[in-house]
Write a protein that holds these residues in place. Structure first.
Motif, PDB file in Angstrom:
ATOM      1  N   SER A   1      51.036  61.873  25.125  1.00 58.07           N
ATOM      2  CA  SER A   1      49.961  60.931  25.408  1.00 58.07           C
ATOM      3  C   SER A   1      50.532  59.723  26.144  1.00 58.07           C
ATOM      4  N   VAL A   2      49.880  59.326  27.225  1.00 59.53           N
ATOM      5  CA  VAL A   2      50.322  58.174  28.009  1.00 59.53           C
ATOM      6  C   VAL A   2      49.116  57.287  28.296  1.00 59.53           C
ATOM      7  N   SER A   3      49.388  56.035  28.675  1.00 60.75           N
ATOM      8  CA  SER A   3      48.300  55.101  28.965  1.00 60.75           C
ATOM      9  C   SER A   3      48.752  54.076  29.999  1.00 60.75           C
ATOM     10  N   ALA A   4      47.778  53.464  30.656  1.00 66.90           N
ATOM     11  CA  ALA A   4      48.059  52.411  31.636  1.00 66.90           C
ATOM     12  C   ALA A   4      46.806  51.563  31.820  1.00 66.90           C
ATOM     13  N   THR A   5      47.009  50.318  32.255  1.00 70.29           N
ATOM     14  CA  THR A   5      45.910  49.373  32.449  1.00 70.29           C
ATOM     15  C   THR A   5      46.065  48.673  33.785  1.00 70.29           C
ATOM     16  N   CYS A   6      44.943  48.398  34.449  1.00 71.75           N
ATOM     17  CA  CYS A   6      44.984  47.619  35.701  1.00 71.75           C
ATOM     18  C   CYS A   6      43.698  46.825  35.841  1.00 71.75           C
ATOM     19  N   THR A   7      43.774  45.772  36.659  1.00 69.75           N
ATOM     20  CA  THR A   7      42.620  44.917  36.930  1.00 69.75           C
ATOM     21  C   THR A   7      42.329  44.917  38.424  1.00 69.75           C
ATOM     22  N   VAL A   8      41.069  45.123  38.783  1.00 67.51           N
ATOM     23  CA  VAL A   8      40.673  45.164  40.192  1.00 67.51           C
ATOM     24  C   VAL A   8      40.665  43.745  40.766  1.00 67.51           C
TER      25      VAL A   8
END
Length: 315
Positions: free
Chosen positions: A121-128
């Motif tokens: 399981s992997v995850s990532a976050t970003c903001t436009v």
């Protein structure tokens, strides 16, 4: 003579010892490595679809294969903090995707991506980014070129845009041209005829001037940015051989549109693509080794965002 024999014996013993050291290391003594999920996705309000590519890495001591290692059975979830959607797998494109109507991507919003399979399981976050840069001007021209592929004409492009003031920005310039041109087709009787087709040709950016298609505004707030010169190589004259001799066919190029775009990206997008560029220069003996950037927790890859402005010129 006996001294010479002794020296040769020592050299032979050393070579055999080296070979033994290399071949006698058991696999159990090597550090254990496992394959990781590799996730790549770049979201934007201007993109018709949100696309996620999921593959897996090759372990350090694993066997390299010619396959693309696409993971087809992953569970891919994207969330905007209030709504979470599972992205379906597209067997034709070998990607996970959603349309803007199914899950809109909005400026200034933060998104989280979670990808998992049976054991990982992997995850990532970003903001436009909030805004897209405004293209102030552009120059389109043609140039004569000569290369090994026989291409003789290139469309050139240069873009100028104003920095978005009072914020940290990372930019990317890109563009392509759509053209209509002729090709030769041959039927079963070896008779040739002309066929009109359409093609898309991307602009390649000349970085020999020291300017890149990736730029940032560090110490350059509110200044004017200029792209390097971009070249889109157009189809050239076709040379075909027949029983009666060579046949030349003009492509009769008609430019349908020139699509130019400047992206205001988040830092992850910028760092990832710059690291890829540096990694491609690894064959240069004077270049320092470069690690490929990743912002995916528990895996590899990049989940990033951009906001862009586009101009379409139609001759």
């Amino acid at each position: 003579m006996r001294s010479l024999h002794y020296i040769l014996l020592l050299m032979l013993t050393g070579l055999l010892a080296c070979e033994t050291l290399v071949s006698d290391i058991p696999l159990s003594d090597l550090p254990s490595t496992t394959s990781k999920l590799v996730v790549n996705s770049y979201i934007s309000p201007q993109s018709a679809k949100t696309i996620v590519v999921v593959t897996e890495s090759i372990p350090l001591y694993g066997e390299s294969t010619s396959g693309d290692k696409v993971v087809t059975n992953a569970v891919v979830k994207i969330s905007d903090g209030t709504k979470q959607v599972i992205m379906p797998y597209d067997t034709a494109g070998k990607v996970y995707s959603l349309t803007q109507a199914q899950f809109p991507i909005l400026a200034s919003k933060t998104y989280t991506l979670v990808v998992s399979d049976a054991s990982r399981s992997v995850s990532a976050t970003c903001t436009v980014p909030a805004r897209g840069p405004v293209i102030q001007s552009y120059v389109i021209d043609t140039a004569f070129v000569r290369d090994f592929n026989g291409r003789d004409t290139a469309l050139t492009l240069k873009l100028v845009w104003l920095d978005l003031a009072s914020e940290k920005n990372f930019y990317r310039a890109r563009g392509y041209t759509e053209v209509e041109y002729s090709v030769l087709q041959t039927n079963s009787n070896q008779e040739r005829s002309e066929k009109r087709v359409k093609g898309r040709f991307n602009f390649d950016w000349d970085e020999n001037t020291g300017r890149s298609d990736f730029q940032n505004d560090e110490n350059l707030d509110s200044t004017v940015f200029t792209s390097p010169l971009g070249r889109a190589y157009l189809p050239s004259t076709i040379l075909s051989y027949t029983s009666s001799g060579p046949v030349f066919a003009k492509q009769k190029i008609k430019i349908l549109s020139v699509n130019m775009e400047v992206l205001n990206t988040d830092q992850a997008y910028y760092d990832y693509h710059r690291s890829l560029s540096l990694n491609r220069n690894a064959n240069n003996p004077f270049a320092e080794p470069a690690l490929v950037f990743s912002n995916v927790t528990g895996g590899l890859g990049c989940f990033a965002a951009y906001n862009s402005r586009q101009i379409i010129y139609r001759p």
